[in-house]
Design a protein around this motif. Structure first.
Motif, PDB file in Angstrom:
ATOM      1  N   ALA A 499       0.856  -1.179   0.000  1.00 46.36           N
ATOM      2  CA  ALA A 499       0.000   0.000   0.000  1.00 46.36           C
ATOM      3  C   ALA A 499       0.899   1.238   0.000  1.00 46.36           C
ATOM      4  CB  ALA A 499      -0.918  -0.023   1.217  1.00 46.36           C
ATOM      5  N   VAL A 500       0.299   2.398   0.135  1.00 49.69           N
ATOM      6  CA  VAL A 500       1.107   3.621   0.104  1.00 49.69           C
ATOM      7  C   VAL A 500       2.066   3.669   1.281  1.00 49.69           C
ATOM      8  CG1 VAL A 500       1.033   6.142   0.218  1.00 49.69           C
ATOM      9  CG2 VAL A 500      -0.645   4.897  -1.163  1.00 49.69           C
ATOM     10  N   ASN A 501       1.583   3.306   2.487  1.00 52.54           N
ATOM     11  CA  ASN A 501       2.389   3.468   3.696  1.00 52.54           C
ATOM     12  C   ASN A 501       2.626   2.172   4.456  1.00 52.54           C
ATOM     13  OD1 ASN A 501       2.875   6.271   3.512  1.00 52.54           O
ATOM     14  ND2 ASN A 501       0.809   6.691   4.255  1.00 52.54           N
ATOM     15  N   TRP A 502       2.377   1.020   3.824  1.00 50.54           N
ATOM     16  CA  TRP A 502       2.682  -0.240   4.497  1.00 50.54           C
ATOM     17  C   TRP A 502       2.830  -1.353   3.462  1.00 50.54           C
ATOM     18  CZ3 TRP A 502      -0.854  -4.184   3.834  1.00 50.54           C
ATOM     19  CH2 TRP A 502      -2.151  -3.827   3.466  1.00 50.54           C
ATOM     20  N   LYS A 503       3.440  -2.438   3.899  1.00 52.56           N
ATOM     21  CA  LYS A 503       3.602  -3.597   3.017  1.00 52.56           C
ATOM     22  C   LYS A 503       3.475  -4.874   3.844  1.00 52.56           C
ATOM     23  CE  LYS A 503       8.656  -3.998   3.314  1.00 52.56           C
ATOM     24  NZ  LYS A 503       9.927  -4.018   2.572  1.00 52.56           N
ATOM     25  N   LEU A 504       3.032  -5.932   3.187  1.00 57.69           N
ATOM     26  CA  LEU A 504       2.895  -7.247   3.796  1.00 57.69           C
ATOM     27  C   LEU A 504       3.605  -8.251   2.900  1.00 57.69           C
ATOM     28  CD1 LEU A 504       1.578  -9.227   5.874  1.00 57.69           C
ATOM     29  CD2 LEU A 504      -0.366  -9.369   4.288  1.00 57.69           C
ATOM     30  N   VAL A 505       4.474  -9.076   3.500  1.00 56.04           N
ATOM     31  CA  VAL A 505       5.221 -10.089   2.753  1.00 56.04           C
ATOM     32  C   VAL A 505       5.059 -11.426   3.467  1.00 56.04           C
ATOM     33  CG1 VAL A 505       7.449 -10.797   1.807  1.00 56.04           C
ATOM     34  CG2 VAL A 505       6.910  -8.362   2.006  1.00 56.04           C
ATOM     35  N   LEU A 506       4.588 -12.439   2.745  1.00 56.06           N
ATOM     36  CA  LEU A 506       4.445 -13.799   3.270  1.00 56.06           C
ATOM     37  C   LEU A 506       5.286 -14.731   2.403  1.00 56.06           C
ATOM     38  CD1 LEU A 506       0.548 -13.851   3.671  1.00 56.06           C
ATOM     39  CD2 LEU A 506       2.238 -13.216   5.405  1.00 56.06           C
ATOM     40  N   THR A 507       6.093 -15.577   3.042  1.00 51.70           N
ATOM     41  CA  THR A 507       6.988 -16.468   2.299  1.00 51.70           C
ATOM     42  C   THR A 507       7.001 -17.844   2.935  1.00 51.70           C
ATOM     43  OG1 THR A 507       8.435 -14.590   1.779  1.00 51.70           O
ATOM     44  CG2 THR A 507       9.329 -16.787   1.411  1.00 51.70           C
ATOM     45  N   GLY A 508       6.823 -18.863   2.113  1.00 51.63           N
ATOM     46  CA  GLY A 508       7.011 -20.243   2.540  1.00 51.63           C
ATOM     47  C   GLY A 508       8.116 -20.868   1.711  1.00 51.63           C
ATOM     48  N   TYR A 509       8.897 -21.725   2.299  1.00 53.84           N
ATOM     49  CA  TYR A 509      10.031 -22.308   1.576  1.00 53.84           C
ATOM     50  C   TYR A 509      10.282 -23.739   2.049  1.00 53.84           C
ATOM     51  CZ  TYR A 509      12.746 -21.697   5.819  1.00 53.84           C
ATOM     52  OH  TYR A 509      13.185 -21.796   7.113  1.00 53.84           O
ATOM     53  N   ARG A 510      10.989 -24.478   1.218  1.00 46.87           N
ATOM     54  CA  ARG A 510      11.460 -25.818   1.555  1.00 46.87           C
ATOM     55  C   ARG A 510      12.788 -26.040   0.844  1.00 46.87           C
ATOM     56  NH1 ARG A 510       9.607 -30.589   3.634  1.00 46.87           N
ATOM     57  NH2 ARG A 510      10.572 -32.496   2.846  1.00 46.87           N
ATOM     58  N   SER A 511      13.799 -26.488   1.588  1.00 42.90           N
ATOM     59  CA  SER A 511      15.102 -26.758   0.993  1.00 42.90           C
ATOM     60  C   SER A 511      15.573 -28.151   1.373  1.00 42.90           C
ATOM     61  CB  SER A 511      16.147 -25.717   1.446  1.00 42.90           C
ATOM     62  OG  SER A 511      16.472 -25.875   2.815  1.00 42.90           O
ATOM     63  N   LYS A 512      16.293 -28.780   0.442  1.00 40.36           N
ATOM     64  CA  LYS A 512      16.859 -30.106   0.650  1.00 40.36           C
ATOM     65  C   LYS A 512      18.347 -30.049   0.341  1.00 40.36           C
ATOM     66  CE  LYS A 512      16.187 -34.997  -0.459  1.00 40.36           C
ATOM     67  NZ  LYS A 512      15.407 -35.985  -1.263  1.00 40.36           N
ATOM     68  N   TRP A 513      19.145 -30.420   1.315  1.00 41.22           N
ATOM     69  CA  TRP A 513      20.606 -30.291   1.261  1.00 41.22           C
ATOM     70  C   TRP A 513      21.190 -31.699   1.198  1.00 41.22           C
ATOM     71  CZ3 TRP A 513      23.382 -27.491   5.932  1.00 41.22           C
ATOM     72  CH2 TRP A 513      24.771 -27.527   5.758  1.00 41.22           C
ATOM     73  N   GLN A 540      12.331 -26.397   6.277  1.00 45.10           N
ATOM     74  CA  GLN A 540      11.125 -25.796   5.737  1.00 45.10           C
ATOM     75  C   GLN A 540      10.615 -24.775   6.744  1.00 45.10           C
ATOM     76  OE1 GLN A 540       8.333 -28.977   5.148  1.00 45.10           O
ATOM     77  NE2 GLN A 540       8.552 -29.751   7.225  1.00 45.10           N
ATOM     78  N   GLY A 541       9.924 -23.781   6.239  1.00 48.13           N
ATOM     79  CA  GLY A 541       9.466 -22.761   7.167  1.00 48.13           C
ATOM     80  C   GLY A 541       8.556 -21.741   6.519  1.00 48.13           C
ATOM     81  N   PHE A 542       8.116 -20.827   7.355  1.00 51.76           N
ATOM     82  CA  PHE A 542       7.198 -19.769   6.941  1.00 51.76           C
ATOM     83  C   PHE A 542       7.683 -18.458   7.553  1.00 51.76           C
ATOM     84  CE2 PHE A 542       3.374 -17.170   7.716  1.00 51.76           C
ATOM     85  CZ  PHE A 542       2.902 -17.059   6.416  1.00 51.76           C
ATOM     86  N   GLU A 543       7.675 -17.396   6.741  1.00 50.28           N
ATOM     87  CA  GLU A 543       8.130 -16.076   7.179  1.00 50.28           C
ATOM     88  C   GLU A 543       7.051 -15.038   6.885  1.00 50.28           C
ATOM     89  OE1 GLU A 543      12.781 -17.045   5.917  1.00 50.28           O
ATOM     90  OE2 GLU A 543      11.530 -15.722   4.674  1.00 50.28           O
ATOM     91  N   VAL A 544       6.934 -14.066   7.768  1.00 50.24           N
ATOM     92  CA  VAL A 544       5.966 -12.995   7.585  1.00 50.24           C
ATOM     93  C   VAL A 544       6.623 -11.669   7.950  1.00 50.24           C
ATOM     94  CG1 VAL A 544       5.039 -13.332   9.924  1.00 50.24           C
ATOM     95  CG2 VAL A 544       3.668 -12.128   8.195  1.00 50.24           C
ATOM     96  N   GLY A 545       6.315 -10.642   7.179  1.00 56.32           N
ATOM     97  CA  GLY A 545       6.787  -9.301   7.477  1.00 56.32           C
ATOM     98  C   GLY A 545       5.694  -8.282   7.223  1.00 56.32           C
ATOM     99  N   PHE A 546       5.447  -7.409   8.193  1.00 57.39           N
ATOM    100  CA  PHE A 546       4.415  -6.370   8.085  1.00 57.39           C
ATOM    101  C   PHE A 546       5.055  -5.070   8.546  1.00 57.39           C
ATOM    102  CE2 PHE A 546       0.440  -4.389  10.069  1.00 57.39           C
ATOM    103  CZ  PHE A 546       0.025  -3.840   8.868  1.00 57.39           C
ATOM    104  N   GLU A 547       5.294  -4.168   7.608  1.00 57.24           N
ATOM    105  CA  GLU A 547       6.034  -2.941   7.893  1.00 57.24           C
ATOM    106  C   GLU A 547       5.270  -1.748   7.348  1.00 57.24           C
ATOM    107  OE1 GLU A 547      10.462  -0.947   7.043  1.00 57.24           O
ATOM    108  OE2 GLU A 547       9.918  -2.894   6.176  1.00 57.24           O
TER     109      GLU A 547
END
Length: 682
Positions: A499-513, A540-547
Motif C-alpha cells: 500500500a502507500v504506507n505499508w507492506k505485507l510479505v508472506l513467504t514459505g520455503y522448503r530446501s533439501k541439502w 522448511q518454514g514460513f516467514e511474515v513481514g508487516f512494515e
C-alpha cells in the motif's frame, strides 16, 4: 588507537566544515516512509528490481534502521528479520545462520560481498569469522538474500548473501559521529564527499571502534572436579575501516570507479571450542580465543552505456589478508598447548557483464564471465605455553594451496501480459581447478494481478565447494582431497502486497541439502574424524513481514517458524541451535513538536537448545526463551545535529543464545547497558 581516530576526525571536520552545507545532500532519515518502503533492490539481479518483482527473498537494512535498533556491529544490524541468527564464534568473529541450519560447519556458505567484491575466505569458507573488521558506521546500507543464490554468486551463496554497501554521496557532504557506552564501547566515524566539477567525485569513509573489557560471565561443569564453576571472558576488541573511492565520468556513456579498502580488528578473549572437542567443558575457564585480522583491498570498476539499452560493466579486484589466532588447548590431554595460527591469503579476480535492460522481446538479459584466483601463501602453526612461549612449529597444512575458478553466468527475465506475468531464468557454470564444473540454475514465475501485488514461485539450486580446511584438514580432523561440492535445492512461494504506507510479505520455503560435508569418526592414531560427503539435511518454514506507518507511528513486525533437521540412519535430528520461532516487533513514534524520535525494538526467540546435536553431545539441553527490549531516543533539534540515547536490554533480562561450539548453557549476553551517540552533518 581510539585517540588517534578521534583526533583525526576532529581535525578533519573542523578544517572542512566551512566548505559545505546540508542542503547539498540528504540522509536516509530524510526519506519519506513511502520512499523507504520502495527502495530499489540490487543484490538479487544484475538489474535494479522492486521488492514486488525481486527473484529472491530480500531484505534491505538502512543506516536509519540499524541506528534505531541501537546496533553496534553488522551482526546486530542483520538479525532483526525472519529466519536469521548470529552466533559469537572463535577469534572475534561471528557465525550467521539462515533458515534453520546452525552448526559449526553449516554456517559456511553465506556469500559476503562489499561493494560487489567477494570476501569469503578459501581457508574457512566464510568472511563472517572476520566480520568485526567491517565497522558498521563505514556502511550506508546492507542487503541480504535469505536462501540460495549460487546462480548469481557461485559457491559461497549456499544459504544466502550479505551485501555491504560502503558510504557514498553524490554531492558535497561531511558527516561525523561518535558514541560511548556504559560497556566501554567507543566509536568514531567520518564520511566525506567532495565533487570536482562534473567529472570527478571523491568519497572517504573512516571509522574506528574500541571495545573495552566486558567481562561476560559464563558457567561450566569442570570435568576434573565435577562441580559447577564460573569464569568470564574479556571480549574486548578494536577495529578500523577506511574506504577511499574516486568516481570519474570520462564521457556521457563511460564512467569508472577506483577504490581502496583497509580493514582490521584485534580481539581478546572471545569464545572458543566449548564442549565440541571432548563432549564436556574440558577447557574450563580457558574457553577463550584471541585473534587479529587485517585486510587490504583494491577495486576498479567501469561502466559503459551503449545504444539500444546495452550496458557493459567490468570489475577488477584484489585483496590480501593476514590472520593471527590463539586458542588455549592446554587442558586437552592429547595436546596440552596454546596453538597459534599465522595465515595469509590472496584473492584476485575480474567480472565482466554485458546486459540489455529493454528490447522488443520484452526480455532483460545479462551475460557475464568471471575469473577468480585464491591462494594461501603462508600457513604457519605453532605450539605455545600458556604464557605464549613457543615450544615447537607444527606441520603446515595449507601453505601453497590455491584454486582457480572460471564462471559463465546467464540471467534473463521475460515480461508478458503487459508486465503482469514475468518469467525468471538463468544459470551459472563454475569450473574449478581442483574438482571440475558445477551448474547452478534458477527459475521463477511472478504474477502481478495488480500493480501493488505479486505472487512468486521461485526455484534455485546452489552448491558449496570444499574449502582448504576440509581438503587438507585441521589439527585432529583429517582432510579429504576427494570431496565433492555439497548441493541444495530450494523452492519458495511468496506473496507481497504494497500500500502507500505499508507492506505485507508472506513467504514459505522448503530446501533439501545433499552431499553435505561433515565429519565422520575414524580409527587413526593421529585423527579423530575425517571430512566426507555424507550429510543429508532438510529445512522448511514460513516467514511474515508487516512494515509501515500511520501518522507519527512506524512499525516493523516480522517473524518466522522454522523446522530444520539432519536426516540420519538413526532418524531425523533437529537443528536445535536454531530457534523454532523468531519474532521481531519494532515500533517508532515521532514527537514532531519536540524533534524527538522514540524507537522500541523487541526480539523474541523460542524453542532452541544450548547447541547443536553432535556425536559427542547427542541431546543438548534446551535454553530458556530469549526476550530483549532495546529503547532508543533520538533528538534532532535541527537538520545538522543528532543526539541519540540507547538503552540495550532495557528490562535487564538474563539471556543466552545457542553456542555452535556447544558451550554449556549457551553463550550469555550482556545485561542492561546504555549508549550515547552524537552526530553532526556539516
Amino acid at each position: 588507537m581510539y585517540a588517534k581516530y578521534t583526533l583525526f576526525l576532529c581535525l578533519t571536520t573542523c578544517f572542512l566544515s566551512p566548505l559545505f552545507s546540508l542542503d547539498d545532500d540528504m540522509e536516509l532519515t530524510d526519506m519519506s516512509l513511502e520512499q523507504l518502503l520502495d527502495m530499489p533492490i540490487q543484490v538479487a539481479s544484475q538489474f535494479e528490481e522492486t521488492e514486488l518483482e525481486a527473484g529472491a527473498t530480500v531484505e534491505i537494512i538502512t543506516r536509519d534502521q540499524w541506528q534505531a535498533f541501537g546496533a553496534e556491529h553488522v551482526e546486530e544490524a542483520i538479525v532483526h528479520q525472519p529466519s536469521v541468527m548470529a552466533y559469537p564464534t572463535a577469534w572475534g568473529g561471528s557465525a550467521v545462520a539462515i533458515r534453520g541450519y546452525a552448526t559449526s560447519l553449516s554456517v559456511r556458505g553465506i556469500a559476503t560481498v562489499i561493494d560487489g567484491v567477494p570476501l569469503n575466505s578459501f581457508r574457512t569458507g566464510s568472511a563472517l569469522y572476520e566480520m568485526r573488521s567491517n565497522v558498521l558506521q563505514s556502511l550506508d546500507q546492507i542487503e541480504m538474500i535469505r536462501g540460495t543464490a549460487s546462480a548469481l554468486y557461485g559457491s559461497d551463496a549456499f544459504h544466502g548473501v550479505i551485501s555491504l554497501k560502503t558510504y557514498a554521496r553524490e554531492e558535497n557532504f561531511v558527516r561525523a559521529g561518535a558514541s560511548f557506552s556504559t560497556e566501554n564501547h567507543r566509536q568514531a566515524d567520518l564520511g566525506f564527499t567532495r565533487v570536482f566539477g562534473s567529472r570527478a567525485r571523491l568519497n572517504i569513509s573512516l571509522a574506528g571502534v574500541d571495545q573495552g573489557d566486558q567481562d561476560i560471565p559464563f558457567t561450566y561443569t569442570s570435568p576434573f572436579t565435577r562441580t559447577e564453576d564460573s569464569a568470564d571472558r574479556e571480549n574486548s576488541f578494536d577495529a578500523y575501516s577506511a574506504v577511499i573511492k574516486l568516481n570519474l565520468q570520462h564521457s556521457d556513456p563511460w564512467s569508472s570507479e577506483f577504490g581502496v579498502y583497509l580493514r582490521g580488528h584485534d580481539s581478546v578473549e572471545s569464545v572458543s571450542a566449548g564442549r565440541s572437542l571432548s563432549g564436556n567443558s574440558v577447557l574450563t575457564e580457558y574457553d577463550v580465543t584471541d585473534g587479529t585480522a587485517a585486510n587490504q583491498m583494491f577495486r576498479v570498476g567501469t561502466r559503459w552505456q551503449g545504444p539500444n539499452h546495452l550496458v557493459f560493466e567490468g570489475k577488477f579486484y584484489s585483496w590480501h589478508s593476514e590472520i593471527e589466532s590463539y586458542t588455549d588447548l592446554t587442558n586437552i590431554p592429547s595436546l596440552g598447548v596454546v596453538t597459534k595460527g599465522d595465515q595469509e591469503e590472496d584473492l584476485y579476480g575480474a567480472d565482466l557483464v554485458l546486459k540489455q535492460t529493454e528490447n522488443r522481446w520484452h526480455t532483460q538479459w545479462a551475460v557475464g564471465f568471471s575469473l577468480k584466483h585464491n591462494e594461501i601463501p603462508v600457513d604457519n602453526a605453532f605450539a605455545l605455553t600458556r604464557d605464549r612461549q613457543t615450544i615447537a612449529q607444527l606441520p603446515s597444512l595449507w601453505t601453497g594451496l590455491d584454486r582457480d575458478v572460471q564462471s559463465l553466468v546467464f540471467e534473463g527475465r521475460t515480461r508478458v501480459m503487459e508486465d503482469r506475468l514475468q518469467f525468471i531464468f538463468g544459470n551459472r557454470y563454475d569450473d574449478y581447478s581442483d574438482f571440475g564444473g558445477q551448474n547452478s540454475p534458477r527459475l521463477g514465475v511472478i504474477w502481478l494481478p495488480k500493480s501493488n501485488m505479486s505472487f512468486k514461485l521461485l526455484y534455485g539450486e546452489a552448491f558449496r565447494a570444499p574449502i582448504a580446511a576440509e581438503i587438507a584438514g585441521t589439527g585432529t580432523f583429517q582432510g579429504n582431497p576427494e570431496l565433492n561440492p555439497e548441493t541444495t535445492d530450494t523452492l519458495e512461494l511468496a506473496y507481497t502486497y504494497k500500500a502507500v504506507n505499508w507492506k505485507l510479505v508472506l513467504t514459505g520455503y522448503r530446501s533439501k541439502w545433499t552431499d553435505g560435508i561433515t565429519l565422520i569418526p575414524i580409527v587413526d592414531d593421529n585423527f579423530t574424524s575425517r571430512y566426507a560427503n555424507v550429510g543429508q539435511n532438510e529445512s522448511q518454514g514460513f516467514e511474515v513481514g508487516f512494515e509501515g506507518g500511520s501518522g507519527a507511528w512506524r512499525w516493523n513486525l516480522n517473524g518466522s517458524i522454522v523446522d530444520s533437521e539432519a536426516v540420519t540412519q538413526q532418524g531425523d535430528v533437529p537443528y536445535g541451535a536454531f530457534p523454532g520461532q523468531i519474532l521481531n516487533a519494532i515500533f517508532g513514534y515521532r514527537f514532531e513538536k519536540h524533534h524527538l524520535q522514540l524507537d522500541v525494538t523487541n526480539r523474541f526467540l523460542f524453542d532452541m537448545d544450548e547447541g547443536p546435536a553432535i556425536r559427542l553431545i547427542p541431546d543438548p539441553a534446551p535454553l530458556d526463551d530469549y526476550s530483549t527490549t532495546d529503547v532508543s531516543l533520538t533528538w534532532q533539534p535541527n537538520q545538522r545535529f543528532d543526539v541519540q540515547v540507547v538503552i540495550k536490554n532495557s528490562l535487564d533480562q538474563t539471556n543466552s543464545v545457542p553456542s555452535i561450539w556447544n558451550a554449556e548453557n549457551g553463550q550469555p549476553e550482556l545485561d542492561r547497558q546504555a549508549r550515547l551517540r552524537l552526530a553532526y552533518r556539516f
